[in-house]
Structure formats: C-alpha cells, structure tokens
Design an enzyme around this catalytic site. Structure first.
Site, short mmCIF file in Angstrom:
data_model
loop_
_atom_site.label_atom_id
_atom_site.label_comp_id
_atom_site.label_asym_id
_atom_site.label_seq_id
_atom_site.Cartn_x
_atom_site.Cartn_y
_atom_site.Cartn_z
N CYS A 119 9.18 17.83 17.40
CA CYS A 119 7.86 17.23 17.58
C CYS A 119 7.73 16.79 19.03
CB CYS A 119 7.69 16.03 16.64
SG CYS A 119 5.95 15.52 16.51
N CYS A 121 5.82 13.81 19.87
CA CYS A 121 5.34 12.43 20.02
C CYS A 121 6.34 11.51 20.69
CB CYS A 121 4.88 11.86 18.69
SG CYS A 121 6.17 11.73 17.46
N CYS A 129 1.33 13.94 18.87
CA CYS A 129 2.29 14.99 18.56
C CYS A 129 1.92 16.32 19.22
CB CYS A 129 2.40 15.16 17.05
SG CYS A 129 2.91 13.64 16.22
N LYS A 194 3.23 15.96 5.06
CA LYS A 194 3.49 14.72 5.80
C LYS A 194 2.20 13.92 5.86
CE LYS A 194 5.13 12.96 10.21
NZ LYS A 194 5.73 13.31 11.51
N ARG A 204 8.30 4.04 14.82
CA ARG A 204 7.59 4.11 16.11
C ARG A 204 8.13 3.07 17.08
NH1 ARG A 204 1.68 5.76 13.62
NH2 ARG A 204 2.44 7.70 12.69
N ARG A 216 -2.99 9.17 13.84
CA ARG A 216 -2.59 10.55 13.54
C ARG A 216 -3.37 11.17 12.37
NH1 ARG A 216 1.50 10.14 17.01
NH2 ARG A 216 3.42 9.03 16.56
N LYS A 247 7.02 13.67 2.76
CA LYS A 247 7.28 12.46 3.54
C LYS A 247 6.03 11.60 3.61
CE LYS A 247 8.20 11.27 8.26
NZ LYS A 247 8.05 11.71 9.59
C1 PBG Z 1 7.70 12.59 14.44
C2 PBG Z 1 8.21 11.86 13.28
C3 PBG Z 1 7.85 10.61 12.76
C4 PBG Z 1 8.74 10.33 11.73
C5 PBG Z 1 9.61 11.41 11.62
N1 PBG Z 1 9.24 12.36 12.57
C6 PBG Z 1 6.85 9.63 13.22
C7 PBG Z 1 5.42 9.82 13.04
O1 PBG Z 1 4.92 10.82 12.55
O2 PBG Z 1 4.76 8.89 13.49
C8 PBG Z 1 8.78 9.07 10.91
C9 PBG Z 1 10.05 8.80 10.23
C10 PBG Z 1 10.22 7.42 9.74
O3 PBG Z 1 9.28 6.60 9.68
O4 PBG Z 1 11.36 7.10 9.35
N2 PBG Z 1 6.42 13.07 14.35
#
Ligand code: PBG
Length: 322
Positions: A119, A121, A129, A194, A204, A216, A247
């Site tokens: 990713c 971000c 992202c 997701k 974050r 997002r 997720k």
């Molecule tokens: C990257 C990413 C995120 C998480 C995993 N990969 C953050 C997001 O989308 O803000 C979150 C994982 C977690 O909260 O444990 N995009």
C-alpha cells in the site's frame, strides 16, 4: 424412554469438552503484523497498542526470532519510513525500509514466511493510499506504483504480496507485473474485502498514516454493505488472487462466513489494531480477562470460517497454544 435431551453430558469434564471441540486454534493459523522503522536499537511501544512496537531492523529480527521460538511461522510487515512524499517513493525504493527489512529477515530468520503489505498510505505525505490530484485519489495511476512496489518487495525476497489499498483492478495489475518480472510463483493475499473502519485508529498512530485530509470512504467499503463484499471478493478471485482477506474481523464475522461459503480459496481475516486495543484497554482496567477474551475472539473468527488470522496477539498467544 428418554424424555429430556441432555447436551450437558458432553460438557461435564475438560476431557469430554476437548474431545467434542469443533474449532481449534493453532499458532500455524497466525500471521504476526510488525511495524519496521529506520534506525538501530529502536523498540518503541505504540501508545494505543500495548505490547506492539515500532522496531528498527535489528530489533525486528530479534522479535521475529522470538516469535518463531514461540511457534509463529508467518509475519506481515508494515514499513514506517522517515521520508514521505506525494507519490510514496519509499514504497517502491530498492533500499526502502520494507525492502531492507525483508532482506534482513530472509537472511537471518530464513524459515519464517514474510508477507509484504502492499500500500502507499504509510509512504505518502498526505496519508492516502494512492496518487492524489485536486483532492481525489486517482485509481489507475496508483496501480502502476502498487505494481512497482510489489515487484520490489518480491525482489527483496517477500514470500507473499498482500495488497491492501482497495484501488479497482489492483490484483490483476500486481499479478501481471509479478509475472512479467519472473515472480509467477509468488502468491497474492488480497485484502479483498476491506471496510472503511474506525477500528484502524491505533494502526494509523503506529504507521503515522492517518489521511491529512478527508477519509478513505472513497475507496474502502461502507460497513453497511454485505452484497458488495461478495462483488469485491469475486473480482479479486477473477483477477487471480490466491487468498482472500476480510478486514476487520470480529465486527464482520457474517462477511467472513459468506466469503467462506462462496469461495474455495484460503480465507484470511485481520483482527485489526482497534480490536486489539479494545481488549488490551479493558484488560488493563481489570474489566475483562485479556487472554480469555483474546482467545475467544480468535476462536470466533476461525469458527466463522477464517483459515488464517492476522493478529497482534500472535506471539503472546502462540506459547499458550503450542
Ligand atoms: C494500509 C493498511 C491499514 C491497515 C492495514 N493495512 C490502514 C488503513 O487502511 O488505514 C490497518 C490494520 C490495523 O488497523 O491493524 N492501507
């Protein structure tokens, strides 16, 4: 004649309960998420995630070795670079923090499976992202950068690429780039479903990846939608994903179950930072039994249909399970 059905007969002793138990957790189910940062000798605890750390590469190696001894065989890496810019150049730099970390792990802890989160971000100064223009996150220009990132991660030695960015077409873009570069043997674990979730808050903080403007919701999914999850999973399946992830995990057990029933690929679920933080926080206040609640949550996730669970509890609980 037997007038009363007596299911309690099978609950009477620990021995009987173990015999009829339907769902069993094993450290083999776990993937351990780790945050790697620049520097040396750094092991900085994340405020909202007690027991999780920003680790410099030398400390990361130690952590992965310790996890290995506890029985954890897979890790997923998140890079926390010092330098961020508009297009996330450190995500696909040959000597980027993640690439160097992968190389070190493949050299020092060979047997451990290293999954690379894919990713932008954590690497962009705006925290989104993908590539941003006039406040919009652009889809197709981002795909090229994700594909480059995937190839550089595979070159560094990553065993699996796990794209988490939610751009449309990301799986096929990454698959084609990997194949072209001679990495047709490297699997893709797609964050297929997701959600735009409040449960990512502590992550974050850990990755310093909060978006600097907006949120997002323009690319991650609406928590209210289940049919759309099937569509996302179907698209990633068609594009060549080898594994599908849902997720967060606990608030979306219905989605895990539905994806499990519809697809025959291995299903992963991510018990995210907020799920972990809630258990840790309540346990610290003495309101719940941490180990018991953690195991119960993970058991529920597996019972719902996940084969693989990404969890910050991996190292702590592996000892307990092996
Ligand atoms: C990257 C990413 C995120 C998480 C995993 N990969 C953050 C997001 O989308 O803000 C979150 C994982 C977690 O909260 O444990 N995009």
């Amino acid at each position: 004649m037997n007038l009363i059905e007596r299911p309690r007969r099978l609950r009477r002793t620990a021995g009987i309960r173990a015999l009829v138990r339907e769902t069993r957790l094993s450290p083999d189910d776990f993937v351990y998420p780790l945050f790697v940062c620049e520097g040396e000798g750094i092991r900085r605890e994340i405020g909202s995630m007690p027991g999780a750390f920003n680790l410099s590469i030398d400390e990361l190696v130690k952590e992965v070795e310790a996890a290995r001894s506890a029985g954890v065989r897979s890790v997923i890496l998140f890079g926390v670079p010092d330098e961020k810019d508009a297009t996330g150049a450190q995500a696909y730099a040959e000597d980027g923090i993640t690439q160097r970390a992968i190389r070190a792990l493949k050299r020092e802890v060979k047997e451990t499976l290293v999954i690379a989160d894919n990713c932008l971000c954590e690497y962009t100064d705006h925290g989104h992202c993908g590539v941003v223009e006039d406040g919009e996150v652009l889809n197709d220009p981002t795909l090229d950068l994700l594909a480059r990132t995937a190839v550089s991660q595979a070159e560094a030695g990553a065993d699996i690429i796990a794209p988490s960015n939610m751009m449309d077409g990301f799986v096929v873009a990454i698959r084609e780039a990997l194949d072209e570069a001679g990495f047709e043997h490297i699997p893709i674990m797609s964050y297929a479903v997701k959600y735009a979730s409040g449960f990512y808050g502590p992550f974050r903080e850990a990755a310093q990846s909060a978006p600097q403007f907006g949120d997002r919701r323009g690319y991650q999914m609406d928590p209210a939608n289940a049919r759309e999850a099937m569509r996302e999973a179907e698209l990633d399946y068609q594009q060549g994903a080898d594994m599908l992830m849902v997720k967060p995990a606990l608030p979306y057990l219905d989605i895990i179950r539905a994806v499990r029933e519809r697809f025959d690929l291995p299903i992963a679920a991510y018990q995210v930072s907020g799920e972990y933080a809630m258990i840790k926080a309540a346990a610290r206040l003495g309101w719940i039994d941490e180990e018991r609640v953690a195991l119960e949550s993970l058991t529920s996730i597996k019972r719902a249909g996940a084969d693989i669970i990404l969890t910050y509890f991996a190292r702590e609980l592996a000892n307990r399970l092996s």
